[in-house]
Write a protein that holds these residues in place. Structure first.
Motif, PDB file in Angstrom:
ATOM      1  N   SER A 278     -30.602  -2.486 -47.180  1.00  0.00           N
ATOM      2  CA  SER A 278     -31.577  -1.732 -46.382  1.00  0.00           C
ATOM      3  C   SER A 278     -32.981  -2.322 -46.408  1.00  0.00           C
ATOM      4  O   SER A 278     -33.657  -2.360 -45.372  1.00  0.00           O
ATOM      5  CB  SER A 278     -31.612  -0.273 -46.833  1.00  0.00           C
ATOM      6  OG  SER A 278     -30.400   0.367 -46.514  1.00  0.00           O
ATOM      7  N   PRO A 279     -33.507  -2.788 -47.568  1.00  0.00           N
ATOM      8  CA  PRO A 279     -34.860  -3.361 -47.559  1.00  0.00           C
ATOM      9  C   PRO A 279     -35.007  -4.541 -46.610  1.00  0.00           C
ATOM     10  O   PRO A 279     -36.060  -4.725 -45.997  1.00  0.00           O
ATOM     11  CB  PRO A 279     -35.072  -3.786 -49.018  1.00  0.00           C
ATOM     12  CG  PRO A 279     -34.191  -2.881 -49.805  1.00  0.00           C
ATOM     13  CD  PRO A 279     -32.962  -2.702 -48.945  1.00  0.00           C
ATOM     14  N   LYS A 280     -33.923  -5.327 -46.473  1.00  0.00           N
ATOM     15  CA  LYS A 280     -33.995  -6.473 -45.563  1.00  0.00           C
ATOM     16  C   LYS A 280     -33.981  -6.003 -44.098  1.00  0.00           C
ATOM     17  O   LYS A 280     -34.631  -6.616 -43.246  1.00  0.00           O
ATOM     18  CB  LYS A 280     -32.854  -7.450 -45.848  1.00  0.00           C
ATOM     19  CG  LYS A 280     -32.970  -8.108 -47.211  1.00  0.00           C
ATOM     20  CD  LYS A 280     -31.997  -9.251 -47.366  1.00  0.00           C
ATOM     21  CE  LYS A 280     -32.096  -9.851 -48.765  1.00  0.00           C
ATOM     22  NZ  LYS A 280     -33.450 -10.393 -49.069  1.00  0.00           N
TER      23      LYS A 280
ATOM     24  N   GLN B  58     -24.150 -11.422 -45.276  1.00  0.00           N
ATOM     25  CA  GLN B  58     -23.556 -10.249 -45.904  1.00  0.00           C
ATOM     26  C   GLN B  58     -22.373  -9.736 -45.089  1.00  0.00           C
ATOM     27  O   GLN B  58     -21.343  -9.335 -45.655  1.00  0.00           O
ATOM     28  CB  GLN B  58     -24.598  -9.135 -46.044  1.00  0.00           C
ATOM     29  CG  GLN B  58     -25.555  -9.307 -47.202  1.00  0.00           C
ATOM     30  CD  GLN B  58     -26.419  -8.074 -47.371  1.00  0.00           C
ATOM     31  OE1 GLN B  58     -27.527  -8.000 -46.861  1.00  0.00           O
ATOM     32  NE2 GLN B  58     -25.902  -7.104 -48.077  1.00  0.00           N
ATOM     33  N   GLU B  59     -22.515  -9.725 -43.771  1.00  0.00           N
ATOM     34  CA  GLU B  59     -21.409  -9.288 -42.913  1.00  0.00           C
ATOM     35  C   GLU B  59     -20.203 -10.199 -43.080  1.00  0.00           C
ATOM     36  O   GLU B  59     -19.056  -9.726 -43.134  1.00  0.00           O
ATOM     37  CB  GLU B  59     -21.855  -9.272 -41.447  1.00  0.00           C
ATOM     38  CG  GLU B  59     -22.745  -8.110 -41.083  1.00  0.00           C
ATOM     39  CD  GLU B  59     -23.039  -8.053 -39.603  1.00  0.00           C
ATOM     40  OE1 GLU B  59     -23.174  -6.941 -39.075  1.00  0.00           O
ATOM     41  OE2 GLU B  59     -23.155  -9.124 -38.977  1.00  0.00           O
TER      42      GLU B  59
ATOM     43  N   ILE C 136     -32.523 -11.828 -40.887  1.00  0.00           N
ATOM     44  CA  ILE C 136     -31.327 -11.528 -40.089  1.00  0.00           C
ATOM     45  C   ILE C 136     -30.178 -12.450 -40.493  1.00  0.00           C
ATOM     46  O   ILE C 136     -29.023 -12.018 -40.583  1.00  0.00           O
ATOM     47  CB  ILE C 136     -31.636 -11.651 -38.586  1.00  0.00           C
ATOM     48  CG1 ILE C 136     -32.646 -10.573 -38.163  1.00  0.00           C
ATOM     49  CG2 ILE C 136     -30.359 -11.508 -37.758  1.00  0.00           C
ATOM     50  CD1 ILE C 136     -33.206 -10.762 -36.768  1.00  0.00           C
ATOM     51  N   ASP C 137     -30.485 -13.716 -40.767  1.00  0.00           N
ATOM     52  CA  ASP C 137     -29.442 -14.649 -41.215  1.00  0.00           C
ATOM     53  C   ASP C 137     -28.833 -14.194 -42.540  1.00  0.00           C
ATOM     54  O   ASP C 137     -27.614 -14.309 -42.745  1.00  0.00           O
ATOM     55  CB  ASP C 137     -30.029 -16.060 -41.374  1.00  0.00           C
ATOM     56  CG  ASP C 137     -30.272 -16.742 -40.036  1.00  0.00           C
ATOM     57  OD1 ASP C 137     -29.709 -16.288 -39.020  1.00  0.00           O
ATOM     58  OD2 ASP C 137     -31.041 -17.729 -40.007  1.00  0.00           O
TER      59      ASP C 137
ATOM     60  N   LEU D 216     -31.023  -6.120 -34.331  1.00  0.00           N
ATOM     61  CA  LEU D 216     -32.031  -7.036 -34.860  1.00  0.00           C
ATOM     62  C   LEU D 216     -32.096  -8.320 -34.030  1.00  0.00           C
ATOM     63  O   LEU D 216     -33.187  -8.825 -33.740  1.00  0.00           O
ATOM     64  CB  LEU D 216     -31.734  -7.351 -36.320  1.00  0.00           C
ATOM     65  CG  LEU D 216     -31.907  -6.180 -37.298  1.00  0.00           C
ATOM     66  CD1 LEU D 216     -31.439  -6.581 -38.684  1.00  0.00           C
ATOM     67  CD2 LEU D 216     -33.351  -5.708 -37.339  1.00  0.00           C
ATOM     68  N   ASP D 217     -30.935  -8.844 -33.649  1.00  0.00           N
ATOM     69  CA  ASP D 217     -30.898 -10.039 -32.787  1.00  0.00           C
ATOM     70  C   ASP D 217     -31.611  -9.768 -31.459  1.00  0.00           C
ATOM     71  O   ASP D 217     -32.422 -10.580 -30.989  1.00  0.00           O
ATOM     72  CB  ASP D 217     -29.457 -10.449 -32.501  1.00  0.00           C
ATOM     73  CG  ASP D 217     -28.886 -11.373 -33.566  1.00  0.00           C
ATOM     74  OD1 ASP D 217     -29.674 -12.008 -34.285  1.00  0.00           O
ATOM     75  OD2 ASP D 217     -27.648 -11.446 -33.674  1.00  0.00           O
ATOM     76  N   ASN D 218     -31.285  -8.630 -30.839  1.00  0.00           N
ATOM     77  CA  ASN D 218     -31.887  -8.292 -29.545  1.00  0.00           C
ATOM     78  C   ASN D 218     -33.383  -8.047 -29.673  1.00  0.00           C
ATOM     79  O   ASN D 218     -34.155  -8.409 -28.776  1.00  0.00           O
ATOM     80  CB  ASN D 218     -31.203  -7.049 -28.962  1.00  0.00           C
ATOM     81  CG  ASN D 218     -29.782  -7.318 -28.513  1.00  0.00           C
ATOM     82  OD1 ASN D 218     -29.391  -8.470 -28.321  1.00  0.00           O
ATOM     83  ND2 ASN D 218     -28.987  -6.279 -28.362  1.00  0.00           N
TER      84      ASN D 218
END
Length: 243
Positions: free
Chosen positions: A38-40, A23-24, A17-18, A222-224
């Motif tokens: 997508s794979p991540k 990337q964001e 997630i990090d 993903l965070d939630n």
């Protein structure tokens, strides 16, 4: 029990997630970044999902042990999956299919399981059903199309008004200390289009990604999911060690 393995899986999910959040950040000033890897995304989802299945196996182990103490023989299932439903009326039946007599022998675990079901969660916090559905669909049908969206966090008047992850917002006829403001605040496409000159405004833009078929922001889900699984498994193992 598998709680150590669960912690390791969650650590792997957190690291992925990090990477996606990095990337964001890069995407904010780089127009060529049009999607997250997508794979991540799939791997992070899988790490979270497998924790639920691991925990279900531990519930079954304790359940069989408690039933045996009462002279009831329960056999472990060859395939065991975390029970979830979208309607309350189906919950008890589904649990009994997967973990027979759970409510009888481990009532506190039964209650904990029910507490995180989608029908007991606020609509904007539906991490469980969204996580599982997305995990299943990406696993079986492959990559989903993404959309890049500019959003912003805005602080007006030193915390008087705080707007997080906003996309399009317009404020008209705002009253400050009893005085109606003549000017308009307009946030569009993650940018301030109009603002009163006498307002103290702190503005921070972000690039976010969501799946085109939904309004679900990927890293937020993903965070939630990570937080939800961590909280659930932590509470679960505090119960299981008492048996």
């Amino acid at each position: 029990m598998r709680n150590k393995s669960i912690k390791e899986e969650l650590e792997e999910a957190s690291e992925l997630i990090d990477v996606l959040k990095t990337q964001e950040t890069d995407a904010l000033n780089n127009e060529e970044v049009l999607k997250l890897r997508s794979p991540k995304i799939v791997s992070a989802l899988s790490h979270c999902r497998i924790c639920l299945d691991y925990s279900t196996h531990d519930i079954e182990d304790v359940l069989i042990s408690e039933a045996n103490k009462k002279g009831i023989v329960l056999k472990p299932k060859e395939k065991l999956y975390f029970p979830y439903v979208t309607e309350q009326k189906r919950f008890n039946k589904r649990v009994n299919e997967i973990l027979p007599n759970l409510k009888t022998y481990l009532p506190d675990v039964y209650n904990l399981l029910e507490s995180i079901q989608p029908y007991n969660q606020p609509r904007n916090e539906q991490w469980l059903i969204n996580m599982i559905d997305l995990n299943n669909s990406t696993k079986h049908f492959g990559e989903k199309e993404q959309a890049k969206q500019m959003v912003s966090s805005v602080d007006i008047g030193n915390g008087a008004i705080v707007i997080d992850n906003s996309h399009n917002i317009q404020l008209n006829n705002v009253t400050v200390n009893g005085v109606t403001q003549d000017s308009t605040f307009n946030l569009g496409e993650g940018e301030i289009l109009a603002q009163p000159s006498n307002w103290d405004i702190q503005f921070e833009p972000f690039a976010k990604f969501k799946f085109k078929e939904s309004d679900i922001f990927i890293t937020r889900l993903l965070d939630n999911s990570l937080a939800g699984v961590d909280k659930y498994t932590d509470e679960l193992y505090k119960l299981l060690v008492n048996y």
